[in-house]
Motif scaffolding. Sequence first.
Motif, PDB file in Angstrom:
ATOM      1  N   VAL A   1       0.860  -1.187   0.000  1.00 19.81           N
ATOM      2  CA  VAL A   1       0.000   0.000   0.000  1.00 19.81           C
ATOM      3  C   VAL A   1       0.896   1.236   0.000  1.00 19.81           C
ATOM      4  O   VAL A   1       1.648   1.473   0.945  1.00 19.81           O
ATOM      5  CB  VAL A   1      -0.926   0.031   1.228  1.00 19.81           C
ATOM      6  N   PHE A   2       0.824   1.989  -1.068  1.00 22.10           N
ATOM      7  CA  PHE A   2       1.590   3.228  -1.188  1.00 22.10           C
ATOM      8  C   PHE A   2       0.650   4.421  -1.075  1.00 22.10           C
ATOM      9  O   PHE A   2      -0.422   4.437  -1.672  1.00 22.10           O
ATOM     10  CB  PHE A   2       2.291   3.309  -2.554  1.00 22.10           C
ATOM     11  N   ARG A   3       1.071   5.426  -0.327  1.00 24.78           N
ATOM     12  CA  ARG A   3       0.405   6.725  -0.362  1.00 24.78           C
ATOM     13  C   ARG A   3       1.374   7.693  -1.014  1.00 24.78           C
ATOM     14  O   ARG A   3       2.519   7.827  -0.573  1.00 24.78           O
ATOM     15  CB  ARG A   3       0.008   7.208   1.028  1.00 24.78           C
ATOM     16  N   ILE A   4       0.920   8.333  -2.085  1.00 24.64           N
ATOM     17  CA  ILE A   4       1.787   9.206  -2.865  1.00 24.64           C
ATOM     18  C   ILE A   4       1.216  10.612  -2.906  1.00 24.64           C
ATOM     19  O   ILE A   4       0.001  10.806  -2.893  1.00 24.64           O
ATOM     20  CB  ILE A   4       1.982   8.669  -4.297  1.00 24.64           C
ATOM     21  N   GLN A   5       2.130  11.601  -2.947  1.00 29.61           N
ATOM     22  CA  GLN A   5       1.706  12.999  -2.890  1.00 29.61           C
ATOM     23  C   GLN A   5       1.353  13.507  -4.281  1.00 29.61           C
ATOM     24  O   GLN A   5       2.099  14.258  -4.902  1.00 29.61           O
ATOM     25  CB  GLN A   5       2.783  13.862  -2.250  1.00 29.61           C
ATOM     26  N   THR A   6       0.192  13.070  -4.745  1.00 32.66           N
ATOM     27  CA  THR A   6      -0.347  13.558  -5.996  1.00 32.66           C
ATOM     28  C   THR A   6      -1.851  13.344  -5.982  1.00 32.66           C
ATOM     29  O   THR A   6      -2.338  12.388  -5.380  1.00 32.66           O
ATOM     30  CB  THR A   6       0.273  12.828  -7.206  1.00 32.66           C
ATOM     31  N   ILE A   7      -2.568  14.265  -6.625  1.00 29.61           N
ATOM     32  CA  ILE A   7      -4.015  14.094  -6.698  1.00 29.61           C
ATOM     33  C   ILE A   7      -4.406  13.417  -8.005  1.00 29.61           C
ATOM     34  O   ILE A   7      -5.581  13.121  -8.222  1.00 29.61           O
ATOM     35  CB  ILE A   7      -4.739  15.451  -6.566  1.00 29.61           C
ATOM     36  N   ASN A   8      -3.413  13.164  -8.871  1.00 31.82           N
ATOM     37  CA  ASN A   8      -3.666  12.469 -10.134  1.00 31.82           C
ATOM     38  C   ASN A   8      -2.739  11.261 -10.244  1.00 31.82           C
ATOM     39  O   ASN A   8      -1.646  11.358 -10.818  1.00 31.82           O
ATOM     40  CB  ASN A   8      -3.458  13.402 -11.328  1.00 31.82           C
ATOM     41  N   PRO A   9      -3.159  10.127  -9.694  1.00 28.81           N
ATOM     42  CA  PRO A   9      -2.296   8.945  -9.697  1.00 28.81           C
ATOM     43  C   PRO A   9      -2.343   8.151 -11.008  1.00 28.81           C
ATOM     44  O   PRO A   9      -1.639   7.153 -11.137  1.00 28.81           O
ATOM     45  CB  PRO A   9      -2.880   8.108  -8.553  1.00 28.81           C
ATOM     46  N   LEU A  10      -3.143   8.586 -11.970  1.00 28.78           N
ATOM     47  CA  LEU A  10      -3.344   7.808 -13.191  1.00 28.78           C
ATOM     48  C   LEU A  10      -2.048   7.458 -13.929  1.00 28.78           C
ATOM     49  O   LEU A  10      -1.867   6.295 -14.327  1.00 28.78           O
ATOM     50  CB  LEU A  10      -4.303   8.542 -14.128  1.00 28.78           C
ATOM     51  N   PRO A  11      -1.109   8.408 -14.127  1.00 28.44           N
ATOM     52  CA  PRO A  11       0.131   8.042 -14.829  1.00 28.44           C
ATOM     53  C   PRO A  11       0.908   6.928 -14.129  1.00 28.44           C
ATOM     54  O   PRO A  11       1.417   6.012 -14.775  1.00 28.44           O
ATOM     55  CB  PRO A  11       0.921   9.349 -14.851  1.00 28.44           C
ATOM     56  N   VAL A  12       0.982   6.995 -12.789  1.00 28.17           N
ATOM     57  CA  VAL A  12       1.704   5.958 -12.038  1.00 28.17           C
ATOM     58  C   VAL A  12       0.961   4.632 -12.125  1.00 28.17           C
ATOM     59  O   VAL A  12       1.576   3.566 -12.252  1.00 28.17           O
ATOM     60  CB  VAL A  12       1.883   6.385 -10.564  1.00 28.17           C
ATOM     61  N   ILE A  13      -0.365   4.684 -12.054  1.00 22.38           N
ATOM     62  CA  ILE A  13      -1.169   3.465 -12.152  1.00 22.38           C
ATOM     63  C   ILE A  13      -0.934   2.780 -13.493  1.00 22.38           C
ATOM     64  O   ILE A  13      -0.763   1.558 -13.565  1.00 22.38           O
ATOM     65  CB  ILE A  13      -2.666   3.805 -11.962  1.00 22.38           C
TER      66      ILE A  13
END
Length: 216
Positions: free
Chosen positions: A183-195
Amino acid sequence: MLVEEMMQSEVVTLSPTAAIADGLKLRHINHIKHIPIVDETNQIIGIVSDRDLRIAAPSIFNESQEQHVLSHEIQSIMSHPVVTVHPLDLSEEVAHIFYDKDISCLPVVSDNKLIGMITASDMLYTLIQLTGTNVQSSQIEIKVPHKPGVLPEAAAVFGKRQTNITSVLLYPYNDDPNYKILVFRIQTINPLPVIQDLRKAGYTLMWPNNIAGPKQ
């Protein structure tokens, strides 16, 4: 995180010979739910909860009940012995104690002296900090093989996007010992590119799993 980083160092206490009325007054003034009872050397010998005080106090619906109960020594209603923790104990260990003992407050003791208190609310706030949910972030969960090196491999995908990881958790995947959930929490409101990058790298997305991407 250590207990000394979570605890409240300013603690209101009473002596064992103080009156129950003193405990009620202290609770009202300081808005606290637990009062440590200490001796003259500041060693903890008991603890009195909000519930203990409410049970001991005369009922306002029973005028005939004797009011002199409030003059009784508070040690007559305290709980003892007291479960305590050390300032260098880890938050994970303390969480186990809260759960196993089903208690909501733990005095912090060093060299047999009371130096602080930690409550279940403090523990919950610490969990919020450790999981990174106190900052604006997005959560991504992936299913990974349970093998050495899988964490840095997965984290490298985020690194290529220069995405800041605020927290990482690991928990079992159902009852299958061959897999884990990262489970990662990342500092972005748009995780789509990483997904999309994770899917291209062959990872199974557990959350969010409703965003279209390449078939795996």
